[in-house]
Write an enzyme that holds these catalytic residues in place. Structure first.
Site, short mmCIF file in Angstrom:
data_model
loop_
_atom_site.label_atom_id
_atom_site.label_comp_id
_atom_site.label_asym_id
_atom_site.label_seq_id
_atom_site.Cartn_x
_atom_site.Cartn_y
_atom_site.Cartn_z
N MET A 39 2.36 -5.84 7.26
CA MET A 39 2.27 -5.06 8.50
C MET A 39 0.91 -5.30 9.16
SD MET A 39 4.43 -1.58 8.18
CE MET A 39 3.19 -0.54 7.44
N GLY A 45 -5.70 -8.58 -0.80
CA GLY A 45 -4.42 -8.49 -1.49
C GLY A 45 -3.36 -9.33 -0.82
N HIS A 46 -3.28 -9.24 0.52
CA HIS A 46 -2.32 -10.08 1.25
C HIS A 46 -2.63 -11.56 1.07
CE1 HIS A 46 -2.29 -6.30 3.83
NE2 HIS A 46 -1.03 -6.40 3.46
N GLN A 70 10.04 2.81 9.11
CA GLN A 70 9.56 3.41 7.87
C GLN A 70 8.53 4.51 8.11
OE1 GLN A 70 8.41 -0.59 6.63
NE2 GLN A 70 6.45 0.23 5.92
N ASP A 170 2.71 -1.40 -4.31
CA ASP A 170 3.86 -0.66 -3.79
C ASP A 170 5.01 -0.78 -4.81
OD1 ASP A 170 2.71 0.06 -1.16
OD2 ASP A 170 2.69 -2.11 -0.89
N MET A 204 -6.62 -2.27 -3.33
CA MET A 204 -6.78 -2.66 -1.94
C MET A 204 -5.58 -2.18 -1.13
SD MET A 204 -8.37 -6.48 -2.20
CE MET A 204 -9.98 -6.74 -2.94
N SER A 205 -5.87 -1.61 0.03
CA SER A 205 -4.83 -1.08 0.90
C SER A 205 -5.34 -1.06 2.33
CB SER A 205 -4.46 0.35 0.47
OG SER A 205 -3.64 0.97 1.44
#
Length: 314
Positions: A39, A45-46, A70, A170, A204-205
């Protein structure tokens, strides 16, 4: 996309038809495609998912799409970070050829009948995963996995990858998507990659940017609780209630600190769970075969999640 600086070796598409023409061209060359859905607001992380995808495929495609389906009407859709140029800059720092395509579709293409945040007003085709989406994250966000399953199904159809890569952070999403791929016979292999963490353990987020300095300090409570469950299990503890109680002692102590030090925000536990890695059943009588330990915590208005896989794999 002319207003953006496009990384060398990357094609950026904003229309599905254009992406599909590119996808067909590499298919006809017998080349494989790995897929990383995002997103946006890309972080390490991505990037690690893209690097993992490149190791096993000739090409890697990312999607950048903030999925309205969502988000509930009261959630942070409008404020969710949209940072396309910064995302492209992140990709540009990778070796040329790591990511070869980025699809940034319009909401009107993904949801041709429009998309209301109120589920009762939605029109069109949607996908649900029964039995795995009502608990844990589904308790707080009851329509979240319906939105995830729908948009991932759309992108699997559009991208048609041989391999797709998701992050373990997730974890309930990963369990749901395994069932989605299995039940709907998508011809791809799903890869669940380890959670990427900051040096102090915080997962990580994209939502970490919402944390104030004081909230960032106390956010480590999730990692501390999970580490406690893991250590006690490795030390021989097999009582689910005892594992959870010791983790709650850590939370309660941190919560008292927050209450004493910060009058402008509060910390609240959403859930702490020990669950079966395939069924997400929390009424586990036998922990020997392993489990998912997962946590969700509110720090002010920011909700963070994290998990450990203990003696099991997805």
């Amino acid at each position: 996309m002319d207003k953006y600086n496009i990384p060398e070796g990357v094609q950026v598409f904003d229309r599905i038809a254009d992406f599909r023409r590119w996808r067909r061209s590499i298919l006809l060359q017998g080349q494989t495609l790995g897929y990383v859905p995002t997103m946006g607001a890309l972080h390490a992380g991505h990037i690690s998912l893209a690097e993992r995808a490149r190791q096993g495929n000739d090409h890697v495609a990312l999607t950048i799409f903030v999925n309205p389906a969502q988000f509930a009407p009261h959630e942070d859709l409008s404020s969710y970070p949209r940072t396309l140029q910064a995302d492209l800059d992140q990709i540009s720092r990778l070796p040329v050829g790591t990511v070869t395509a980025v699809l940034v579709p319009q909401v009107s293409e993904i949801y041709p009948n429009g998309i209301e945040l109120d589920v009762s007003k939605q029109i069109g085709a949607f996908v649900e995963i029964k039995g795995l989406s009502h608990q844990l994250e589904g308790g707080t966000r009851p329509h979240f996995f319906r939105g995830v399953a729908t948009v991932v199904s759309k992108f699997f159809n559009i991208i048609q990858p041989e391999h797709a890569y998701f992050g373990q952070k997730d974890v309930q999403q990963c369990v749901c998507l395994r069932r989605l791929v299995e039940d709907l016979h998508f011809p791809l292999q799903l890869h669940i990659c380890p959670t990427q963490r900051e040096s102090d353990g915080l997962a990580m987020s994209s939502r970490n940017i919402y944390l104030t300095p004081s909230q960032r300090k106390h956010s480590l409570v999730l990692y501390k609780m999970l580490s406690s469950i893991e250590k006690n299990y490795k030390d021989g503890e097999r009582s689910r209630d005892k594992l959870l109680a010791d983790a709650m002692d850590i939370f309660n102590a941190e919560e008292k600190q927050v209450a004493a030090l910060h009058e402008d925000w509060t910390m609240k536990l959403d859930y702490v769970s020990i669950a079966n890695p395939r069924t997400l059943d929390e009424e586990m009588s036998d922990l020997e075969s392993g489990f998912i330990a997962s946590i969700a915590v509110f720090l002010g208005k920011t909700r963070l999640i994290d998990n450990f896989l203990i003696n099991c794999e997805l």
